[in-house]
Design a protein around this motif. Structure first.
Motif, PDB file in Angstrom:
ATOM      1  N   UNK A  51      40.316  19.886  48.380  1.00 15.95           N
ATOM      2  CA  UNK A  51      40.524  18.844  47.366  1.00 15.95           C
ATOM      3  C   UNK A  51      41.185  19.367  46.088  1.00 15.95           C
ATOM      4  N   UNK A  52      40.934  20.613  45.772  1.00 17.64           N
ATOM      5  CA  UNK A  52      41.522  21.212  44.570  1.00 17.64           C
ATOM      6  C   UNK A  52      43.007  21.498  44.793  1.00 17.64           C
ATOM      7  N   UNK A  53      43.334  21.978  45.984  1.00 19.66           N
ATOM      8  CA  UNK A  53      44.717  22.347  46.283  1.00 19.66           C
ATOM      9  C   UNK A  53      45.612  21.138  46.507  1.00 19.66           C
ATOM     10  N   UNK A  54      45.042  20.109  47.116  1.00 19.93           N
ATOM     11  CA  UNK A  54      45.829  18.906  47.346  1.00 19.93           C
ATOM     12  C   UNK A  54      46.701  18.945  48.587  1.00 19.93           C
ATOM     13  N   UNK A  55      46.437  19.876  49.497  1.00 19.11           N
ATOM     14  CA  UNK A  55      47.138  19.847  50.768  1.00 19.11           C
ATOM     15  C   UNK A  55      46.146  20.013  51.909  1.00 19.11           C
ATOM     16  N   UNK A  56      46.633  19.811  53.131  1.00 21.93           N
ATOM     17  CA  UNK A  56      45.759  19.759  54.305  1.00 21.93           C
ATOM     18  C   UNK A  56      45.321  21.144  54.763  1.00 21.93           C
ATOM     19  N   UNK A  57      44.333  21.146  55.646  1.00 20.62           N
ATOM     20  CA  UNK A  57      43.861  22.394  56.246  1.00 20.62           C
ATOM     21  C   UNK A  57      44.982  23.061  57.043  1.00 20.62           C
ATOM     22  N   UNK A  58      45.777  22.265  57.718  1.00 22.04           N
ATOM     23  CA  UNK A  58      46.898  22.820  58.484  1.00 22.04           C
ATOM     24  C   UNK A  58      47.871  23.551  57.562  1.00 22.04           C
ATOM     25  N   UNK A  59      48.188  22.947  56.440  1.00 19.43           N
ATOM     26  CA  UNK A  59      49.092  23.573  55.479  1.00 19.43           C
ATOM     27  C   UNK A  59      48.462  24.821  54.884  1.00 19.43           C
ATOM     28  N   UNK A  60      47.178  24.758  54.595  1.00 22.78           N
ATOM     29  CA  UNK A  60      46.480  25.927  54.062  1.00 22.78           C
ATOM     30  C   UNK A  60      46.612  27.109  55.017  1.00 22.78           C
ATOM     31  N   UNK A  61      46.289  26.888  56.280  1.00 25.69           N
ATOM     32  CA  UNK A  61      46.351  27.988  57.245  1.00 25.69           C
ATOM     33  C   UNK A  61      47.780  28.434  57.534  1.00 25.69           C
ATOM     34  N   UNK A  62      48.728  27.516  57.471  1.00 23.27           N
ATOM     35  CA  UNK A  62      50.136  27.903  57.625  1.00 23.27           C
ATOM     36  C   UNK A  62      50.543  28.833  56.497  1.00 23.27           C
ATOM     37  N   UNK A  63      50.145  28.488  55.273  1.00 20.54           N
ATOM     38  CA  UNK A  63      50.481  29.330  54.122  1.00 20.54           C
ATOM     39  C   UNK A  63      49.784  30.682  54.184  1.00 20.54           C
ATOM     40  N   UNK A  64      48.548  30.709  54.660  1.00 20.81           N
ATOM     41  CA  UNK A  64      47.842  31.985  54.832  1.00 20.81           C
ATOM     42  C   UNK A  64      48.617  32.850  55.818  1.00 20.81           C
ATOM     43  N   UNK A  65      49.020  32.252  56.945  1.00 24.38           N
ATOM     44  CA  UNK A  65      49.746  32.995  57.982  1.00 24.38           C
ATOM     45  C   UNK A  65      51.091  33.510  57.469  1.00 24.38           C
ATOM     46  N   UNK A  66      51.760  32.700  56.634  1.00 22.51           N
ATOM     47  CA  UNK A  66      53.058  33.093  56.078  1.00 22.51           C
ATOM     48  C   UNK A  66      52.921  34.108  54.949  1.00 22.51           C
ATOM     49  N   UNK A  67      51.709  34.279  54.440  1.00 23.35           N
ATOM     50  CA  UNK A  67      51.497  35.201  53.330  1.00 23.35           C
ATOM     51  C   UNK A  67      51.739  34.575  51.973  1.00 23.35           C
ATOM     52  N   UNK A  68      51.890  33.248  51.926  1.00 20.87           N
ATOM     53  CA  UNK A  68      52.143  32.583  50.650  1.00 20.87           C
ATOM     54  C   UNK A  68      50.864  32.013  50.028  1.00 20.87           C
ATOM     55  N   UNK A  69      49.714  32.332  50.621  1.00 24.71           N
ATOM     56  CA  UNK A  69      48.413  31.979  50.057  1.00 24.71           C
ATOM     57  C   UNK A  69      47.475  33.135  50.374  1.00 24.71           C
ATOM     58  N   UNK A  70      46.524  33.418  49.496  1.00 19.81           N
ATOM     59  CA  UNK A  70      45.636  34.572  49.721  1.00 19.81           C
ATOM     60  C   UNK A  70      44.911  34.526  51.062  1.00 19.81           C
ATOM     61  N   UNK A  71      44.699  35.696  51.616  1.00 25.68           N
ATOM     62  CA  UNK A  71      43.949  35.822  52.867  1.00 25.68           C
ATOM     63  C   UNK A  71      42.473  35.537  52.615  1.00 25.68           C
ATOM     64  N   UNK A  72      41.825  34.814  53.522  1.00 26.98           N
ATOM     65  CA  UNK A  72      40.383  34.609  53.397  1.00 26.98           C
ATOM     66  C   UNK A  72      39.630  35.856  53.849  1.00 26.98           C
ATOM     67  N   UNK A  73      38.348  35.852  53.562  1.00 24.18           N
ATOM     68  CA  UNK A  73      37.460  36.934  53.966  1.00 24.18           C
ATOM     69  C   UNK A  73      36.450  36.352  54.946  1.00 24.18           C
ATOM     70  N   UNK A  74      36.254  37.027  56.044  1.00 15.62           N
ATOM     71  CA  UNK A  74      35.279  36.579  57.037  1.00 15.62           C
ATOM     72  C   UNK A  74      33.921  37.138  56.624  1.00 15.62           C
TER      73      UNK A  74
END
Length: 72
Positions: free
Chosen positions: A22-45
């Motif tokens: 909700x803060x970012x304003x984009x979908x989960x698909x876009x979030x994970x696409x950006x993570x994969x592309x390196x344009x958003x920080x990597x999550x921590x498991x």
């Protein structure tokens, strides 16, 4: 007294996807696409079923987005 429904990120700690989207304003698909592309920080498991982002990393990313918009 008015109450705010605005969702905010904590300054420090870990943030789960459900709080982040909700803060970012984009979908989960876009979030994970950006993570994969390196344009958003990597999550921590944190565990087998819990993945989160460092709030500090997300704030830094958001600040950088604002700076790149001003430079354009």
């Amino acid at each position: 007294m008015a109450t705010s429904n605005a969702i905010t990120l904590p300054a420090i700690g870990f943030v789960r996807q459900s709080t982040l989207l909700p803060v970012l304003g984009f979908s989960a698909t876009t979030l994970w696409r950006r993570v994969k592309q390196g344009s958003f920080p990597q999550p921590i498991k944190l565990s087998e079923r819990v993945t989160a982002w460092r709030a500090e990393d997300v704030h830094a990313w958001m600040a950088a987005q604002g700076n790149s918009q001003q430079a354009a």
